[in-house]
Design a protein around this motif. Structure first.
Motif, short mmCIF file in Angstrom:
data_model
loop_
_atom_site.label_atom_id
_atom_site.label_comp_id
_atom_site.label_asym_id
_atom_site.label_seq_id
_atom_site.Cartn_x
_atom_site.Cartn_y
_atom_site.Cartn_z
N GLY A 474 0.81 -1.21 0.00
CA GLY A 474 0.00 0.00 0.00
C GLY A 474 0.85 1.26 0.00
O GLY A 474 0.35 2.34 0.29
N LYS A 475 2.14 1.14 -0.31
CA LYS A 475 3.04 2.29 -0.37
C LYS A 475 3.76 2.31 -1.71
O LYS A 475 4.98 2.12 -1.79
CB LYS A 475 4.04 2.25 0.78
CG LYS A 475 3.40 2.33 2.15
CD LYS A 475 4.44 2.26 3.25
CE LYS A 475 3.78 2.33 4.63
NZ LYS A 475 4.76 2.24 5.73
N PRO A 476 3.02 2.51 -2.79
CA PRO A 476 3.64 2.50 -4.11
C PRO A 476 4.49 3.74 -4.37
O PRO A 476 4.37 4.75 -3.67
CB PRO A 476 2.44 2.47 -5.05
CG PRO A 476 1.34 3.12 -4.29
CD PRO A 476 1.57 2.75 -2.85
N VAL A 477 5.34 3.62 -5.36
CA VAL A 477 6.19 4.75 -5.78
C VAL A 477 6.01 4.95 -7.28
O VAL A 477 5.69 4.02 -8.01
CB VAL A 477 7.67 4.48 -5.45
CG1 VAL A 477 7.89 4.41 -3.96
CG2 VAL A 477 8.16 3.19 -6.11
N GLN A 478 6.23 6.18 -7.69
CA GLN A 478 6.12 6.47 -9.12
C GLN A 478 7.34 5.89 -9.84
O GLN A 478 8.49 6.15 -9.48
CB GLN A 478 6.06 7.99 -9.34
CG GLN A 478 5.91 8.40 -10.81
CD GLN A 478 5.79 9.90 -10.98
OE1 GLN A 478 5.01 10.54 -10.28
NE2 GLN A 478 6.57 10.47 -11.88
N THR A 479 7.07 5.09 -10.87
CA THR A 479 8.17 4.43 -11.60
C THR A 479 8.38 5.00 -12.99
O THR A 479 9.47 4.90 -13.54
CB THR A 479 7.87 2.93 -11.72
OG1 THR A 479 6.60 2.75 -12.39
CG2 THR A 479 7.82 2.27 -10.35
N ASP A 480 7.34 5.55 -13.59
CA ASP A 480 7.44 6.04 -14.97
C ASP A 480 6.69 7.36 -15.12
O ASP A 480 5.68 7.59 -14.46
CB ASP A 480 6.82 5.03 -15.94
CG ASP A 480 7.49 3.68 -15.92
OD1 ASP A 480 8.38 3.45 -16.76
OD2 ASP A 480 7.15 2.85 -15.05
N TYR A 481 7.27 8.21 -16.00
CA TYR A 481 6.58 9.44 -16.41
C TYR A 481 6.76 9.58 -17.91
O TYR A 481 7.88 9.45 -18.43
CB TYR A 481 7.14 10.66 -15.70
CG TYR A 481 6.67 11.97 -16.33
CD1 TYR A 481 5.36 12.41 -16.15
CD2 TYR A 481 7.52 12.74 -17.13
CE1 TYR A 481 4.91 13.57 -16.74
CE2 TYR A 481 7.08 13.91 -17.71
CZ TYR A 481 5.77 14.33 -17.53
OH TYR A 481 5.32 15.48 -18.12
N VAL A 592 2.70 3.92 -11.56
CA VAL A 592 2.99 3.71 -10.14
C VAL A 592 2.98 2.21 -9.86
O VAL A 592 2.09 1.49 -10.34
CB VAL A 592 1.94 4.43 -9.27
CG1 VAL A 592 2.13 4.09 -7.80
CG2 VAL A 592 2.04 5.94 -9.47
N ALA A 593 3.94 1.75 -9.11
CA ALA A 593 4.01 0.32 -8.78
C ALA A 593 4.04 0.13 -7.27
O ALA A 593 4.67 0.90 -6.54
CB ALA A 593 5.25 -0.30 -9.42
N ASP A 594 3.33 -0.88 -6.85
CA ASP A 594 3.32 -1.27 -5.44
C ASP A 594 4.06 -2.59 -5.31
O ASP A 594 4.18 -3.35 -6.27
CB ASP A 594 1.87 -1.43 -4.98
CG ASP A 594 1.74 -1.42 -3.46
OD1 ASP A 594 2.77 -1.33 -2.78
OD2 ASP A 594 0.60 -1.50 -2.98
N THR A 595 4.54 -2.88 -4.14
CA THR A 595 5.27 -4.13 -3.92
C THR A 595 4.42 -5.09 -3.10
O THR A 595 3.69 -4.68 -2.20
CB THR A 595 6.60 -3.88 -3.19
OG1 THR A 595 6.34 -3.16 -1.99
CG2 THR A 595 7.54 -3.07 -4.07
N VAL A 596 4.54 -6.36 -3.43
CA VAL A 596 3.77 -7.40 -2.75
C VAL A 596 4.44 -7.75 -1.42
O VAL A 596 5.66 -7.86 -1.33
CB VAL A 596 3.68 -8.66 -3.64
CG1 VAL A 596 3.04 -9.82 -2.88
CG2 VAL A 596 2.87 -8.34 -4.89
N LYS A 597 3.63 -7.94 -0.39
CA LYS A 597 4.16 -8.38 0.91
C LYS A 597 4.59 -9.84 0.81
O LYS A 597 3.90 -10.67 0.22
CB LYS A 597 3.09 -8.26 1.99
CG LYS A 597 2.49 -6.89 2.17
CD LYS A 597 1.33 -6.98 3.16
CE LYS A 597 0.58 -5.67 3.25
NZ LYS A 597 -0.62 -5.78 4.09
#
Length: 769
Positions: A474-481, A592-597
């Motif tokens: 639930g803490k994604p980061v922007q990966t592409d613009y 934006v991509a989120d990571t799996v727990k």
């Protein structure tokens, strides 16, 4: 996306506010023979009530009239003798006939009765309770009732009863003295050990209530009338010992939860106005006060760290096995243990409203929400007890009258039948199992909001899961613009950041945070509007902009084959794509991509091992949903869902005959969570709404707690069935022995006590799992 009032996410239709769901209500009617409810643990104050003194109920509300009148007022009473559903039933039946009494609230833990009435005074209430052999002490309005003082009991009456019963048996067997000597010794034994039972039995009979005290009083009196003095004394003594052992054995289940109450220290080190630090009672510490906690100390109140850093053992609240790092801005919870460094925190909740206090309150209420098996047993025992009494009466009369049998033999068999047929073991089998299961779940950081959910969890064969914050961090980061309009290349990131900054959803925050280091000029957003499950729109410098997901672009008719290709390529990588648009078309694309727990993968594997199928429901695009599902092994994934679509997915599974659970953490998950058989709220620690409304609240983000809950539920259901079968089978066998004339009254008491202890110890096994 959305603002602070309406948090929506481009591409997920979901937020991080905890679910708002109707609280499930359960009726708590009168209880038969005892033990039909089990309360939050409290010290065992008395062992006078058979199978009752150890099974006090959670606060139960009884509505006596359809509505409460405008002139009604609430009066509270401390009733020291009210520590069992037996007394509750007597009081409820008595006051229910009193004109003007509209509602009763029983708190058997603190022995407090709340009466809503429109009487001119409380004398009619106290007199009615006095007629039941109890004293009602009025409590001052608005003042919290102090904890009841333990009732001290002398050991010598029970010892005298035992010695007398044994002496009567020996003298009778050896013919060492006349019958009148045996009778006197037996009478001393009965009165020293069973006077309380007789008193309560008489009150129950006067009020037409056939509880265990009434049955035992009738059986012992009948034995006396037919001259069985030694057996009458031994039966009363064994009955008293049985209830004492039963109460002691139940202490373990009660103490498993009552230990929660001892976790919070009574004193806290609080900063004063003059800069000094003083030890202060936690109940008097005000919100916002600054509290210091040293290494090794328990945290006294909920708060937010304002100075220092440390590691905190949060196992008492969340069940986490490893300490959690805490620094400025992080939340801390009352009852947890500060391990490494010194911390100072600002108090965010009063002592009676801390996370731990709400958990304790929730567990108290949970024990009042009776499981289906428990409700069945309660109703069964209400019918069973009078039927057994009538049957015993028939056994005593019919054979001698119509079959020429010996009166003495069949009256004796009827008395044995009364003793062995007592439903105590059956009634007590469910509450002790449920309270043990609730305690075992609480130790793991799983807050179950009632026996109905604890027992019902084993039926689940399908689990629907939200994605963001549930399967992923639930803490994604922007990966592409990617700029889609060269003329807006310079302004697009700042405009997107301004719109995204109005939302607290993780995807929005990722876009806003990516712009922080670029020092864009702050832009004012006017006429901001959240578009549920699609995105947001607003005006900047008079121009209307949209920031949203693939669905929003399609709805606005601004999609194109070239854009579709770009979106498909990114979505296939499991990324959420957000587009900035004006009236002419797309200006820029953000991925934006989120990571799996890691725990999500293991949780899904464990669910599959339990035979539970999994379905992911998300507002994110289908490609992202499928990519995330593939990473963790989820059976099926559905994307581009609005809240109503998630609800429909649950409905569809029900139509296919499945029993469905739903896991989520957002307001947009609420419809699906409410419709599911059991709604699971993620990361409920410190969140009022989740703790108060979730069916099952997972106190941290560990999804593995769900298969642990289902396993516990299956064990609970299995033990409930074992206990009921054990109680009924043993009683059936002993009834056959009774009809054959091979059973004695003291053997019947042993059988009843034995099966009661067996079901208690069997239920306590849940605490070891």
């Amino acid at each position: 996306m959305s603002d602070s009032q309406h948090t929506h996410k481009p591409g997920d239709g979901h937020d991080h506010s905890h679910k708002l769901q109707p609280v499930h209500k359960h009726s708590h009617g009168g209880d038969s023979c005892c033990g039909s409810k089990v309360a939050a643990p409290a010290p065992v104050h008395s062992h006078e009530d058979s199978c009752c003194s150890s099974t006090a109920a959670a606060p139960a509300l009884v509505q006596l009239s359809e509505k409460t009148s405008a002139d009604a007022r609430l009066s509270s009473f401390r009733i020291e003798a009210m520590d069992c559903p037996t007394e509750q039933t007597l009081i409820q039946n008595k006051l229910g006939k009193l004109a003007g009494v509209q509602q009763l609230e029983f708190n058997l833990i603190n022995r407090v009765l709340g009466v809503t009435h429109n009487l001119p005074g409380t004398e009619p209430i106290t007199e009615a309770i006095k007629s039941l052999g109890m004293h009602a002490e009025p409590l001052e309005a608005g003042v919290e009732a102090p904890a009841p003082a333990p009732v001290k009991k002398h050991w010598w009456p029970l010892a005298l009863s035992g010695v007398g019963a044994l002496a009567a048996e020996v003298i009778h067997f050896t013919n060492a003295a006349p019958t009148w000597v045996v009778a006197i010794i037996a009478l001393v034994s009965i009165l020293s050990g069973g006077l309380t039972t007789y008193k309560k039995g008489w009150i129950a009979l006067k009020n037409r209530n056939l509880n265990i005290n009434a049955l035992m009083s009738i059986a012992v009196t009948g034995a006396i009338l037919i001259g069985q003095w030694p057996e009458a004394a031994m039966v009363m003594f064994l009955f008293t010992v049985a209830e004492l052992i039963e109460a002691r054995s139940l202490d373990r289940a009660r103490n498993a939860i009552s230990g929660l109450m001892q976790m919070t220290p009574e004193q806290a080190t609080v900063l004063q106005a003059d800069g000094s630090w003083i030890e202060q009672d936690v109940k008097s510490v005000e919100l916002g006060a600054r509290v210091r906690v040293k290494p090794g100390e328990r945290i006294a109140l909920d708060g937010e760290v304002v100075s220092g850093s440390s590691t905190i053992d949060q196992a008492p609240i969340t069940g986490e096995s490893l300490p959690v790092e805490k620094t400025v801005g992080d939340k801390v919870f009352a009852g947890t243990i500060n391990q490494a460094g010194s911390l100072e925190y600002a108090v965010s909740a009063a002592a009676n409203n801390s996370t731990l206090a709400r958990i304790i309150h929730a567990v108290e209420q949970a024990q009042g929400a009776r499981a289906p098996t428990q409700r069945f047993v309660d109703q069964f025992s209400k019918i069973y007890t009078p039927v057994v009494f009538v049957f015993a009466l028939a056994v005593a009369i019919i054979p001698p009258l119509f079959m020429g049998a010996v009166w003495f033999d069949w009256i004796y068999r009827a008395l044995v039948l009364l003793v062995v047929a007592c439903p105590c073991a059956l009634v007590i089998s469910t509450p002790v199992t449920i309270v043990s299961g609730l305690a075992a779940a609480a130790r793991k950081g799983i807050l179950v909001k009632g026996g109905v959910y604890l027992e019902g969890g084993f039926k689940l064969d399908y689990l629907a899961l939200d994605k963001t914050g549930t399967i992923t961090h639930g803490k994604p980061v922007q990966t592409d613009y990617l700029s889609l309009d060269p003329t807006a290349d310079a302004s697009a990131p700042a405009i997107a950041a301004a719109l995204a900054g109005r939302s607290d959803h993780p995807v929005s925050l990722a876009i806003a945070n990516a712009a922080v280091d670029k020092n864009f000029q702050a832009l004012t957003v006017d006429n901001f509007e959240a578009l549920g499950g699609r995105g947001v729109k607003g005006q900047i410098n008079g121009q209307t902009y949209h920031l949203g997901n693939h669905r929003l672009v399609e709805e606005l008719g601004l999609c194109s084959p070239a854009l579709e290709e770009k979106l498909f390529a990114l979505e296939k990588q499991g990324k959420s794509v957000v587009l900035l648009l004006d009236s002419s078309g797309p200006l820029a694309l953000f991925a934006v991509a989120d990571t799996v727990k890691e725990t999500s993968r293991e949780a899904i594997r464990q669910l599959h091992e339990l035979g539970v199928k999994t379905l992911m429901l998300t507002g994110d695009n289908v490609h992202t949903a499928q990519a995330i599902a593939a990473q963790v092994g989820i059976d099926e994934a559905r994307g581009d869902l609005l809240p109503t679509d998630k609800l429909q997915a649950i409905e569809d599974l029900y139509k296919q005959g499945h029993r469905v659970g739903m896991v989520g953490d957002g307001i947009n998950d609420a419809p699906a969570l409410a419709r599911a058989e059991i709604g699971f709220a993620m990361a409920a620690a410190g969140t009022d709404t989740a703790i108060e409304t979730a069916d099952v609240a997972l106190m941290d983000d560990d999804l593995r707690k769900i298969p642990a809950f289902i396993s516990l539920s299956r064990n609970t259901a299995s033990i409930l069935k074992q206990n009921i079968a054990l109680a009924l089978v043993i009683k059936a066998i002993f009834l056959a022995v009774t009809f054959a004339g091979l059973a004695t009254m003291w053997m019947a008491v042993f059988a009843d006590m034995g099966v009661s202890l067996l079901v208690v110890f069997n239920g306590l096994r849940l605490l070891r799992k």
